[in-house]
Design a protein around this motif. Structure first.
Motif, PDB file in Angstrom:
ATOM      1  N   SER A  36      39.905  69.182  19.404  1.00 12.39           N
ATOM      2  CA  SER A  36      41.655  69.228  20.278  1.00 12.39           C
ATOM      3  C   SER A  36      40.717  69.041  21.323  1.00 12.39           C
ATOM      4  CB  SER A  36      42.374  70.027  19.747  1.00 12.39           C
ATOM      5  OG  SER A  36      42.848  70.385  18.823  1.00 12.39           O
ATOM      6  N   LEU A  37      40.014  69.669  21.704  1.00 11.39           N
ATOM      7  CA  LEU A  37      39.008  69.746  23.327  1.00 11.39           C
ATOM      8  C   LEU A  37      38.680  68.763  23.708  1.00 11.39           C
ATOM      9  CD1 LEU A  37      39.257  71.964  25.731  1.00 11.39           C
ATOM     10  CD2 LEU A  37      37.137  73.077  24.827  1.00 11.39           C
ATOM     11  N   THR A  69      38.460  65.995  22.631  1.00 13.38           N
ATOM     12  CA  THR A  69      39.262  64.378  22.255  1.00 13.38           C
ATOM     13  C   THR A  69      40.287  64.235  23.634  1.00 13.38           C
ATOM     14  OG1 THR A  69      41.115  65.654  20.441  1.00 13.38           O
ATOM     15  CG2 THR A  69      38.683  64.324  19.896  1.00 13.38           C
ATOM     16  N   THR A  70      40.841  65.155  24.676  1.00  9.91           N
ATOM     17  CA  THR A  70      41.368  65.378  25.432  1.00  9.91           C
ATOM     18  C   THR A  70      40.534  64.494  26.473  1.00  9.91           C
ATOM     19  OG1 THR A  70      40.938  67.424  26.200  1.00  9.91           O
ATOM     20  CG2 THR A  70      42.929  67.714  25.069  1.00  9.91           C
ATOM     21  N   TYR A  71      41.675  63.556  26.744  1.00  6.29           N
ATOM     22  CA  TYR A  71      40.231  62.777  28.022  1.00  6.29           C
ATOM     23  C   TYR A  71      39.755  63.014  28.875  1.00  6.29           C
ATOM     24  CZ  TYR A  71      43.803  63.694  32.128  1.00  6.29           C
ATOM     25  OH  TYR A  71      44.205  64.674  33.199  1.00  6.29           O
ATOM     26  N   GLU A  72      40.120  64.579  29.590  1.00  8.80           N
ATOM     27  CA  GLU A  72      39.034  65.738  30.631  1.00  8.80           C
ATOM     28  C   GLU A  72      38.133  65.988  29.790  1.00  8.80           C
ATOM     29  OE1 GLU A  72      41.341  69.189  32.344  1.00  8.80           O
ATOM     30  OE2 GLU A  72      42.749  68.922  31.362  1.00  8.80           O
ATOM     31  N   TYR A  73      37.670  66.791  28.753  1.00  6.18           N
ATOM     32  CA  TYR A  73      36.323  66.882  27.981  1.00  6.18           C
ATOM     33  C   TYR A  73      35.993  65.457  27.261  1.00  6.18           C
ATOM     34  CZ  TYR A  73      38.573  71.033  29.579  1.00  6.18           C
ATOM     35  OH  TYR A  73      39.022  71.436  31.412  1.00  6.18           O
ATOM     36  N   TYR A  74      37.015  64.080  27.465  1.00  6.01           N
ATOM     37  CA  TYR A  74      35.827  64.115  26.025  1.00  6.01           C
ATOM     38  C   TYR A  74      34.374  63.162  26.878  1.00  6.01           C
ATOM     39  CZ  TYR A  74      36.097  59.188  24.248  1.00  6.01           C
ATOM     40  OH  TYR A  74      35.214  58.033  22.844  1.00  6.01           O
ATOM     41  N   ARG A 104      31.956  61.073  24.325  1.00  6.36           N
ATOM     42  CA  ARG A 104      31.565  60.366  23.153  1.00  6.36           C
ATOM     43  C   ARG A 104      30.663  60.907  21.731  1.00  6.36           C
ATOM     44  NH1 ARG A 104      33.147  54.541  21.491  1.00  6.36           N
ATOM     45  NH2 ARG A 104      31.655  54.454  19.776  1.00  6.36           N
ATOM     46  N   LEU A 108      31.525  71.103  29.427  1.00  3.81           N
ATOM     47  CA  LEU A 108      32.885  70.569  29.263  1.00  3.81           C
ATOM     48  C   LEU A 108      32.761  70.001  30.932  1.00  3.81           C
ATOM     49  CD1 LEU A 108      34.859  74.464  27.843  1.00  3.81           C
ATOM     50  CD2 LEU A 108      34.698  71.351  26.921  1.00  3.81           C
TER      51      LEU A 108
END
Lengths: 179, 442
Positions: free
Chosen positions: B222-223, B225-230, B232, B287
């Motif tokens: 979950s972490l 996949t959030t834009y803040e920590y994305y 790839r 992060l």
């Protein structure tokens, strides 16, 4: 026989020990009570400790990524200019992920989403002012909410911010101030 | 009556035992070194961070920016929440305070006038937080807690310019003088308070993770996949090996919950400390939270045992080998320079010899008339500039001089002639310097 200097030295040591012990006890209590869950005991202790916790900014819950991570959300805004043309902006994308201000800005933009009644007016006014050269007429603040994104979605080449994985909600639509 | 006497004795014994336990927990005499490491790291991190955010000062902490004062009062009207920024009216006042605050951070890092500078650092840090609490996050909270404790600690007694000044004052009278390392029960008490702060932070951070995604083992997915920590690349790996997500999630919980219980034992402390530092290195890299992670690691320094530091210092001294500096004790300027330079030798690595009173078997008096010499265990003797050049990387307290001695070409082109000129004119320079330490003559 101890002279007066030796006696006062001993008393000074004892007083320092007592004062330091009192401070340690008090501070440790504050450090433990501040993040503790609400209960009758912590509430009554808080009455006593709150000025100390607030004055020195020690009232911390230490709830990093807790109780859950949750889905990400960010703000974007659309400015309509005097010719009726729309211009879209995502403010957080304007600063590098590595910049020390990135996290702080994230918290600010999240605050607009979490409490638009308090912050949206100010944010809208400043965004309009920032794009004064576009001669903005109105502004819409929009919340972009991320949805479930699975490993299979990722392996099929999709991105968490693809349209199918987000919803958008208008938080505020307002006229831009004249100046 | 005998019952009352027994009861009174029992009461006295219990009180005495409690007093002893209290003193053993809180008031063990300790050096300040672990806190000094934290001070240097925290000062450097704050200095860097607050320099970088200078262009945003008015936008985020000013009156015309995102957070005017009325808005702050609207969300926090406590009279106990105070900031110096509340009392400013003109933009220049923000910048003047900010400049002063940056100087204080630099002084805090260097340990210059630490006993009062640390209070200004605390006031500045609180002021930034109280002026815009919305953008106050994890790193600020832990910074505040650590600086607050450091304000009550006797810091600046080691690894600092204050220590350099104290050593220099002692050496002015006698170049051979040494100052014993500072240790006190107050240093022990403050180190323990930082330890308890770190343990409490881990405990509440661990038990607070009650959400389903933590206990189902999906939190790390979950972490990222959030834009803040994305990330790839990382998601490529995690999506194809999802067990890594479960392992990382549970490992995070395990470290955070185990830390406050196992960090106190002698046998488990090194592992828990290594695990906590590993966790924060992950936060820094994956992060993008280097500021937060670095400050947390500085907080963990309170758990570094004194014997570890002593062993590290002994190992360093052994690895670098003996160094003997031979100087001219009749030259006031030379003695003064030695006082100054030796003040930075915190580990006491450099031995000294005044060739006027104690001639060297390795370097002749004729050679010594021309320059200072450094004699190494293998019998090599390095003159003047080369002597300093050899010492600087080997004595941690003089690392700040590295640019002067190791800038390619520049150092040798200018450094050596400059040294030779000073050596040749040292008598004249001695005469020009009032209050030079008394030359050591036989």
């Amino acid at each position: 026989v101890l002279g007066p200097v030796m006696i006062s030295e001993r008393w000074r040591e004892r007083l320092t020990y007592l004062a330091m012990s009192a401070f340690i006890g008090w501070h440790t209590l504050a450090v433990v009570v501040a993040p503790a869950p609400d209960s009758r005991v912590t509430q009554s202790l808080r009455v006593l400790l709150q000025p100390y916790l607030t004055l020195f900014w020690l009232d911390n819950s230490w709830d990093f990524f807790a109780p859950y991570i949750g889905k990400g959300y960010k703000i974007r805004y659309v400015i309509e200019d005097s010719a009726g043309k729309s211009h879209a902006f995502v403010p957080i994308d304007e600063i590098s992920w590595h910049h020390p201000m990135y996290r702080r800005m994230t918290y600010w933009f999240n605050a607009i989403i979490d409490d638009p009644d308090t912050y949206a007016d100010r944010a809208a006014a400043l965004f309009c002012q920032k794009h004064a050269s576009l001669r903005p007429v109105s502004i819409s603040l929009i919340q972009v909410q991320e949805l479930e994104f699975t490993p299979e979605d990722h392996l099929s080449g999709k991105h968490p911010l693809d349209p199918e994985f987000v919803t958008e909600t208008i938080l505020k639509h307002d006229a831009c101030p004249d100046k | 009556m005998p019952g009352q006497v027994t009861l009174a004795r029992l009461g006295r014994e219990v009180t005495a035992a409690f007093g002893q336990a209290w003193s053993r927990i809180w008031f063990q005499s300790m050096t300040t070194t672990p806190m000094e490491i934290a001070r240097i790291g925290i000062g450097a991190a704050m200095l860097f961070h607050y320099i970088i955010i200078t262009p945003y000062l008015l936008e985020f902490w000013g009156e015309a920016g995102f957070m005017p004062r009325e808005l702050v009062y609207q969300i926090d009207d406590s009279i106990w929440s105070q900031s110096v920024f509340f009392y400013f009216t003109a933009p220049w006042q923000w910048f003047a305070f900010h400049g002063f605050f940056l100087l204080c951070c630099a002084a805090f890092m260097l340990g210059w006038r630490t006993s009062w500078v640390k209070w200004f650092v605390l006031v500045g840090q609180i002021s930034f937080g109280a002026r815009n609490p919305i953008i106050w996050y994890g790193v600020d909270k832990i910074l505040n807690s650590l600086i607050f404790i450091l304000c009550f600690a006797p810091i600046g007694r080691a690894m600092s310019l204050d220590r350099v000044r104290a050593v220099r004052a002692a050496k002015r009278d006698n170049l051979e003088a040494t100052l014993p390392p500072y240790a006190s029960p107050r240093a022990g008490a403050c180190t323990r308070m930082i330890q308890i702060q770190m343990a409490a932070l881990f405990f509440f951070s661990g038990v607070g993770k009650r959400g389903e995604e933590w206990w189902n083992g999906d939190a790390i997915w979950s972490l990222f996949t959030t834009y803040e920590y994305y990330n790839r690349l990382l998601l490529d790996l995690l999506a194809s090996h999802y067990w890594l997500v479960n392992a990382a999630t549970y490992l995070t919980l395990l470290i955070e919950i185990a830390f406050p219980f196992l960090i106190w034992q002698r046998a488990t402390r090194p592992y828990l400390l290594a695990a906590a530092i590993f966790l924060h290195l992950q936060f820094a890299v994956l992060l993008g939270l280097p500021y937060f992670s670095f400050v947390m690691v500085m907080g963990h320094m309170s758990f570094v045992r004194q014997e570890w530091l002593a062993r590290l210092a002994a190992w360093w001294k052994r690895s670098m080998g003996d160094m003997e500096m031979i100087y001219d004790g009749r030259c006031g300027f030379c003695v003064r320079s030695m006082v100054w330079f030796l003040s930075f030798d915190g580990l006491g690595q450099i031995k000294i010899r005044n060739f006027r009173s104690n001639p060297s078997p390795v370097v002749s008096d004729a050679q010594m008339e021309k320059a200072l010499y450094l004699v190494l265990p293998d019998g090599r003797a390095l003159p003047g500039f080369e002597a300093y050049r050899y010492i600087v990387p080997r004595v941690p307290g003089s690392w700040w001089l590295m640019p002067l001695f190791y800038v390619p070409v520049f150092s040798r082109l200018f450094g050596r002639p400059l040294y030779n000129w000073i050596a040749a004119n040292r008598s004249r320079l001695s005469a020009m310097m009032p209050g030079s330490p008394r030359p050591l003559m036989k």
